[in-house]
Motif scaffolding. Structure first.
Motif, PDB file in Angstrom:
ATOM      1  N   UNK A 130      25.308  18.989 -32.004  1.00 57.27           N
ATOM      2  CA  UNK A 130      25.913  19.102 -30.681  1.00 57.27           C
ATOM      3  C   UNK A 130      27.410  18.808 -30.810  1.00 57.27           C
ATOM      4  N   UNK A 131      28.222  19.850 -30.737  1.00 61.27           N
ATOM      5  CA  UNK A 131      29.655  19.716 -30.973  1.00 61.27           C
ATOM      6  C   UNK A 131      30.444  19.941 -29.694  1.00 61.27           C
ATOM      7  N   UNK A 132      31.221  18.941 -29.305  1.00 58.49           N
ATOM      8  CA  UNK A 132      32.138  19.081 -28.183  1.00 58.49           C
ATOM      9  C   UNK A 132      33.474  19.627 -28.689  1.00 58.49           C
ATOM     10  N   UNK A 133      34.213  20.260 -27.776  1.00 62.26           N
ATOM     11  CA  UNK A 133      35.572  20.659 -28.104  1.00 62.26           C
ATOM     12  C   UNK A 133      36.419  19.395 -28.188  1.00 62.26           C
ATOM     13  N   UNK A 134      37.051  19.162 -29.335  1.00 65.98           N
ATOM     14  CA  UNK A 134      37.845  17.948 -29.499  1.00 65.98           C
ATOM     15  C   UNK A 134      39.036  17.954 -28.536  1.00 65.98           C
ATOM     16  N   UNK A 135      39.277  16.857 -27.845  1.00 64.68           N
ATOM     17  CA  UNK A 135      40.397  16.807 -26.903  1.00 64.68           C
ATOM     18  C   UNK A 135      41.725  16.611 -27.621  1.00 64.68           C
ATOM     19  N   UNK A 136      42.797  17.083 -26.994  1.00 65.83           N
ATOM     20  CA  UNK A 136      44.132  16.756 -27.487  1.00 65.83           C
ATOM     21  C   UNK A 136      44.519  15.408 -26.890  1.00 65.83           C
ATOM     22  N   UNK A 137      44.816  14.400 -27.707  1.00 67.21           N
ATOM     23  CA  UNK A 137      45.102  13.054 -27.192  1.00 67.21           C
ATOM     24  C   UNK A 137      46.515  12.944 -26.627  1.00 67.21           C
ATOM     25  N   UNK A 138      46.687  13.342 -25.397  1.00 65.95           N
ATOM     26  CA  UNK A 138      47.990  13.264 -24.739  1.00 65.95           C
ATOM     27  C   UNK A 138      48.269  11.842 -24.288  1.00 65.95           C
ATOM     28  N   UNK A 139      49.505  11.581 -23.925  1.00 66.45           N
ATOM     29  CA  UNK A 139      49.867  10.253 -23.459  1.00 66.45           C
ATOM     30  C   UNK A 139      49.290   9.920 -22.104  1.00 66.45           C
ATOM     31  N   UNK A 140      48.848  10.948 -21.372  1.00 63.13           N
ATOM     32  CA  UNK A 140      48.312  10.727 -20.027  1.00 63.13           C
ATOM     33  C   UNK A 140      46.879  10.212 -20.040  1.00 63.13           C
ATOM     34  N   UNK A 147      35.293  14.230 -19.131  1.00 62.88           N
ATOM     35  CA  UNK A 147      33.911  13.753 -18.975  1.00 62.88           C
ATOM     36  C   UNK A 147      32.994  14.759 -18.298  1.00 62.88           C
ATOM     37  N   UNK A 148      33.561  15.689 -17.525  1.00 64.91           N
ATOM     38  CA  UNK A 148      32.708  16.695 -16.882  1.00 64.91           C
ATOM     39  C   UNK A 148      31.957  17.509 -17.928  1.00 64.91           C
ATOM     40  N   UNK A 149      32.679  17.964 -18.938  1.00 66.75           N
ATOM     41  CA  UNK A 149      32.035  18.756 -19.994  1.00 66.75           C
ATOM     42  C   UNK A 149      31.252  17.895 -20.969  1.00 66.75           C
ATOM     43  N   UNK A 150      31.799  16.721 -21.305  1.00 65.42           N
ATOM     44  CA  UNK A 150      31.149  15.866 -22.298  1.00 65.42           C
ATOM     45  C   UNK A 150      29.841  15.276 -21.782  1.00 65.42           C
ATOM     46  N   UNK A 154      26.277  15.358 -23.708  1.00 67.31           N
ATOM     47  CA  UNK A 154      25.684  14.058 -24.007  1.00 67.31           C
ATOM     48  C   UNK A 154      24.258  13.966 -23.477  1.00 67.31           C
ATOM     49  N   UNK A 155      24.032  14.544 -22.300  1.00 62.40           N
ATOM     50  CA  UNK A 155      22.679  14.576 -21.750  1.00 62.40           C
ATOM     51  C   UNK A 155      21.740  15.297 -22.711  1.00 62.40           C
ATOM     52  N   UNK A 156      22.182  16.434 -23.237  1.00 67.70           N
ATOM     53  CA  UNK A 156      21.341  17.190 -24.162  1.00 67.70           C
ATOM     54  C   UNK A 156      21.126  16.433 -25.466  1.00 67.70           C
ATOM     55  N   UNK A 204      39.166   4.441 -26.481  1.00 70.38           N
ATOM     56  CA  UNK A 204      38.782   3.350 -25.586  1.00 70.38           C
ATOM     57  C   UNK A 204      38.149   3.901 -24.314  1.00 70.38           C
ATOM     58  N   UNK A 205      38.752   4.941 -23.752  1.00 71.70           N
ATOM     59  CA  UNK A 205      38.250   5.503 -22.503  1.00 71.70           C
ATOM     60  C   UNK A 205      36.896   6.177 -22.691  1.00 71.70           C
ATOM     61  N   UNK A 206      36.735   6.920 -23.778  1.00 75.68           N
ATOM     62  CA  UNK A 206      35.456   7.594 -24.032  1.00 75.68           C
ATOM     63  C   UNK A 206      34.346   6.578 -24.266  1.00 75.68           C
ATOM     64  N   UNK A 207      34.657   5.496 -24.980  1.00 75.90           N
ATOM     65  CA  UNK A 207      33.642   4.479 -25.233  1.00 75.90           C
ATOM     66  C   UNK A 207      33.245   3.758 -23.944  1.00 75.90           C
ATOM     67  N   UNK A 208      34.180   3.608 -23.017  1.00 74.34           N
ATOM     68  CA  UNK A 208      33.846   2.995 -21.728  1.00 74.34           C
ATOM     69  C   UNK A 208      32.860   3.845 -20.945  1.00 74.34           C
ATOM     70  N   UNK A 209      32.903   5.169 -21.158  1.00 74.48           N
ATOM     71  CA  UNK A 209      31.992   6.067 -20.447  1.00 74.48           C
ATOM     72  C   UNK A 209      30.595   6.092 -21.060  1.00 74.48           C
ATOM     73  N   UNK A 210      30.443   5.483 -22.234  1.00 73.35           N
ATOM     74  CA  UNK A 210      29.108   5.328 -22.808  1.00 73.35           C
ATOM     75  C   UNK A 210      28.522   6.575 -23.444  1.00 73.35           C
ATOM     76  N   UNK A 211      29.354   7.510 -23.900  1.00 76.85           N
ATOM     77  CA  UNK A 211      28.837   8.713 -24.550  1.00 76.85           C
ATOM     78  C   UNK A 211      28.203   8.365 -25.894  1.00 76.85           C
TER      79      UNK A 211
END
Length: 346
Positions: A130-140, A147-150, A154-156, A204-211
């Motif tokens: 199960x491969x997600x499109x890797x995000x570009x780590x912007x400063x924002x 998270x909408x796509x991830x 993650x559910x699957x 940090x943000x992705x880990x907070x979402x619990x994926x």
């Protein structure tokens, strides 16, 4: 199950409006308490406290809340308690995320295991990548589209783990990018410094979402070890005659000092900074993707994808067929060659 869900809705509505339960409602709830027990909600104990349910903490919590509400509405003429209006993420998420990390819950299973006696045991489970499109780590940082796509993937991933599949669900960073280059130019900061800072924030943000990523498989396209293999792949393409230099008309942005893709140009201006973009010929490396047009097109057959996505893929492949016609020129020992092309894909 339908009766249980109906009971949950009745109890939650009664609690929300603080209306006393009727005699018939109380009897119905009492009878359904026994049904609820079969789902593991016993004596108000949270399913999240049972080790074998650690994957499903999010979906089990409502049963606990509803069970407590149902028990309290059984008392004669007792007012219903105030409803719990939100998921208590502040207490549940850190607990289970720590558990997942400590126990490598989402680590990709080894398909081959060497035993002490030298024999090899192979996994009998089916594989899922199960491969997600890797995000570009912007400063924002993350935006809502990430998270909408991830969440869907993650559910699957969790579903397939629960159905005896060996799941590889990695994450990484598409960290080469024009924003990092521009930030470095404007601030005098080495792009590596800002990129690593942004990656740490995204992680940090992705880990907070619990994926449920296997963080041991984390990669960044700016890592030296990663770039080494992209260079190796390019050399293989060159050796096979699939990479060559050619003068091609490109989108050149003088202000940014780089070539832009068609998607990065909007109404003649760069997407980043709204700088003027001009078309000019530039010598560059070209990969002969057209050599694989037939195979790429055949790979689309049987895919259950949205029509818009299929059309975009066909147009990107851009397979075309044509006929080359030579026209003689009166009075000259020369000819004019014309190629007629019909776009097959798209």
């Amino acid at each position: 199950m339908k009766f249980l869900l109906a009971t949950i809705m009745i109890a939650q509505l009664a609690s929300a409006f603080r209306a006393p339960a009727t005699t018939s409602t109380r009897r119905f709830i009492q009878s359904q308490n026994k049904r609820a027990a079969t789902f593991g909600v016993l004596n108000g104990e949270s399913l999240t406290q049972q080790k074998h349910y650690h994957h499903g903490s999010l979906r089990q919590q409502p049963f606990l809340t509803t069970r407590r509400h149902m028990s309290e509405t059984v008392e004669e003429a007792a007012p219903a308690p105030a409803a719990s209006t939100g998921y208590p993420f502040a207490s549940i998420e850190p607990k289970w995320q720590a558990y997942w990390k400590e126990n490598d819950t989402f680590k990709t299973p080894e398909r081959r295991t060497t035993n002490e006696d030298g024999t090899v045991t192979k996994s009998k489970n089916k594989k899922k990548y199960v491969l997600d499109m890797f995000p570009y780590p912007s400063g924002a940082g993350l935006h809502v589209g990430h998270p909408e796509g991830y969440t869907a993937s993650d559910v699957m991933s969790r579903y397939w783990r629960m159905t005896s599949h060996d799941v590889l669900h990695p994450i990484g960073w598409d960290s080469f990018g024009l924003p990092a280059e521009q930030f470095a130019i404007q601030t005098g900061t080495h792009p590596e410094v800002e990129t690593k800072k942004n990656i740490a924030n995204f992680k940090r943000q992705l880990q907070m979402l619990g994926f449920s990523y296997d963080w041991e498989k984390e990669v960044a396209t700016t890592d030296v070890e990663y770039v080494k293999w992209t260079q190796w792949i390019f050399l293989q393409l060159y050796k096979m005659g699939l990479a060559s230099q050619s003068e091609v008309s490109v989108n050149w942005c003088p202000a940014l000092g780089t070539v832009l893709s068609n998607e990065e140009v909007i109404n003649g201006l760069s997407e980043r900074g709204d700088h003027p973009v001009t078309r000019l010929p530039l010598r560059q490396w070209v990969l002969k993707i057209t050599e694989y047009a037939d195979r790429l097109e055949q790979g689309l057959e049987g895919l259950d994808w949205p029509s818009g996505t299929m059309t975009a893929q066909e147009q990107w492949i851009g397979k075309s067929v044509g006929t080359e016609i030579d026209f003689n020129v009166d009075g000259l020992d020369d000819k004019v060659s014309v190629l007629t092309i019909t776009l097959v894909s798209g």
